[in-house]
Design an enzyme around this catalytic site. Structure first.
Site, PDB file in Angstrom:
ATOM      1  N   ASP A  57     -12.280 -12.321   5.687  1.00 18.59           N
ATOM      2  CA  ASP A  57     -11.084 -11.940   6.457  1.00 18.59           C
ATOM      3  C   ASP A  57     -11.424 -10.749   7.364  1.00 18.59           C
ATOM      4  OD1 ASP A  57      -8.495 -12.252   7.323  1.00 18.59           O
ATOM      5  OD2 ASP A  57      -7.583 -11.178   5.638  1.00 18.59           O
TER       6      ASP A  57
ATOM      7  N   ILE B 157       0.855  -1.191   0.000  1.00 15.52           N
ATOM      8  CA  ILE B 157       0.000   0.000   0.000  1.00 15.52           C
ATOM      9  C   ILE B 157       0.892   1.242   0.000  1.00 15.52           C
ATOM     10  CG2 ILE B 157      -1.960   1.141   1.110  1.00 15.52           C
ATOM     11  CD1 ILE B 157      -2.640  -1.707   0.694  1.00 15.52           C
TER      12      ILE B 157
END
Ligand SMILES: Nc1ncnc2c1ncn2[C@@H]1O[C@H](COP(=O)(O)OP(=O)(O)OP(=O)(O)O)[C@@H](O)[C@H]1O
Length: 509
Positions: free
Chosen positions: A137, A31
């Protein structure tokens, strides 16, 4: 910058997004923070090498595109593939709930904060279910607060998502064997047993999150072995969690316990449980959230060296709690004020034959119920700062500094369409499925991401913009480390098998 970084500061994607820094390296993607020249604001860019075996960005883009404009979903600006990597560009968010909890002195959220964020989390989960996908998740690091609105929670990371409905919106038949999906600490018992996951499994993960928020840990937090954790979850007497919690948590547990693979959870009922707790206990929508107190005390961002101190403080604190529990220094506390962090008195931790029960009451934080000035002041500071940073980057981008990245082979610039993804849905989904096993709280890092950045130089530096020294320092401090902790703890795995404390009561009692 590390050898495995796919992008470096100064790289330009599609002539529009200029990378300003790396902000995280998840198990399967990296990221970055980037400056969007068109929108004149900072954004987040997630990339994964397109030569790595497990790819999730296709799935993420598919899901995110379909749930755009929902309240707890960040905006997707673009998604595509280049010759070297897959990427997606989205709203830049603030700290994750995992970081926010760990940054609190008690490492617990108050009941007021927990109940109010639960409403937001539930809505986010319902949003993804409503478009026919499971998240698979659900965990605190996959929820983050906004940067502009630190009171809003956003759901992240759809890389393990899976379509549970077919084209007729019916629930797909469950596979006999599905393989483990998720993160060990928060995975449901069904996930541990490799069963096909349903909507209720996302809610089980949510339940574990809630307990961790309130108590500060889970009985299996320190165990990394998947089978051991699965065994504890299966035999644990969950009513132990609920002793000091409002009865609504019990009802939540009862509801998810009744659900089977193809049952639709009663989201309205679950929402009403949180709402009734909130009302009965006198909490209000506009009460401050726990992290807003710390925003007032210190800047949004924590410089690296401070984080190390903070980490050490927590370590000492835990050590103190551990040794004190043996000497009885910390008495079991029967505080009934639900707004205080809850004790961990029901946790049994044991290695080999030795077991000790941790009785502790972490220091209490009484909640400030008149937050208006506090909140607004905190937000104004951060908004002002980011406006300022944005202006600086906007000036920088206008100066058109060339990037070596632009000398790369041209982007295919291909934006994935829904059709395209649907065509490959099966394969992308099953590829995402291969990204199976994750360790407690952390995914296993992806191997073999090629280093494509060798030999390139950065063209984006704050020094170049001739800012007054004070502003430069302020920007550097705040944009270099924009969020909480990205340094992953390398926790030593205990090779000893845990002698599990078996509950005398079965889950179904
Ligand atoms: N839009 C965003 N804005 C700010 N930070 C983000 C954003 N997206 C992700 N992050 C940060 O990067 C971290 C890793 O992102 P993400 O969970 O999407 O990647 P991942 O590779 O699937 O990670 P993991 O395997 O750890 O779950 C997140 O925990 C979050 O803190």
């Amino acid at each position: 910058m590390s050898d495995s970084d796919i992008l470096i500061k100064g790289d330009l994607i599609k002539s529009r997004w200029r990378i300003t820094q790396k902000i995280g390296g998840g198990g399967f993607g990296q990221i970055y923070q980037a400056y969007d020249k068109l929108r004149r604001e900072l954004v987040a860019v997630k990339v994964e090498s397109n030569s790595q075996p497990r790819q999730g960005i296709r799935m993420e883009v598919t899901v995110l595109r379909r749930i755009q404009n929902r309240e707890h979903v960040c905006e997707l600006f673009s998604g595509g593939i280049s010759t070297l990597y897959n990427y997606m560009v989205m709203t830049l968010l603030g700290s994750s709930l995992s970081e926010l909890r760990k940054n609190l002195k008690e490492q617990c959220f108050t009941l007021s904060t927990t109940l109010r964020i639960s409403l937001q989390i539930l809505q986010a989960i319902e949003s993804i279910h409503s478009i026919g996908f499971l998240h698979r998740d659900i965990k605190p690091s996959n929820f983050a607060i906004g940067r502009k609105n630190v009171r809003q929670i956003f759901i992240l990371d759809f890389g393990l998502a899976r379509k549970y409905t077919d084209y007729d919106q019916h629930v797909r038949p469950a596979r006999i064997e599905a393989g483990f999906r998720g993160t060990i600490r928060y995975a449901s018992v069904n996930a541990h047993n490799n069963r096909e996951l349903g909507r209720h499994d996302d809610l089980w993960s949510f339940f574990y999150m809630l307990i961790e928020f309130l108590i500060g840990s889970l009985p299996w937090s320190k165990i990394k072995d998947k089978e051991s954790v699965g065994h504890i979850k299966e035999t644990y007497d969950y009513t132990r969690f609920l002793t000091n919690l409002p009865d609504e948590f019990n009802k939540f547990l009862e509801h998810i316990n009744e659900l089977n693979y193809d049952d639709k959870p009663d989201y309205d009922f679950l929402r009403s449980l949180f709402n009734s707790s909130i009302q009965r206990l006198g909490f209000h929508d506009d009460d401050i959230y726990d992290w807003e107190k710390s925003i007032e005390q210190k800047p949004i961002t924590v410089p690296d060296n401070e984080r190390i101190h903070h980490h050490n403080d927590l370590k000492n604190n835990r050590q103190l709690i551990k040794s004190s529990s043996r000497t009885g220094l910390f008495k079991k506390h029967t505080e009934s004020d639900h707004n205080l962090p809850l004790q961990q008195s029901h946790f049994v931790i044991g290695t080999g034959d030795q077991q000790h029960i941790i009785h502790n009451k972490l220091s209490s934080a009484v909640e400030n119920r008149s937050p208006d000035t506090l909140t607004r002041r905190g937000q104004a500071t951060s908004n002002g700062l980011f406006t300022y940073i944005s202006q600086q980057f906007s000036n920088a981008a206008a100066s058109g500094a060339p990037s070596v990245f632009s000398q790369w082979l041209p982007h295919n610039g291909e934006t994935l369409t829904d059709d395209d993804i649907l065509k490959g849905n099966k394969s992308s989904s099953s590829r995402a499925d291969e990204r199976a096993t994750t360790l407690s709280g952390e995914r296993i890092s992806s191997a073999n991401i090629k280093n494509n950045s060798a030999g390139r130089t950065s063209h984006m530096s704050i020094d170049e913009y001739n800012l007054p020294p004070k502003s430069q320092r302020s920007i550097e401090q705040n944009i270099q480390v924009p969020f909480g902790t990205y340094t992953k703890n390398t926790r030593r795995q205990n090779p000893l098998a845990f002698n599990l404390q078996r509950s005398s009561r079965k889950k179904s009692d």
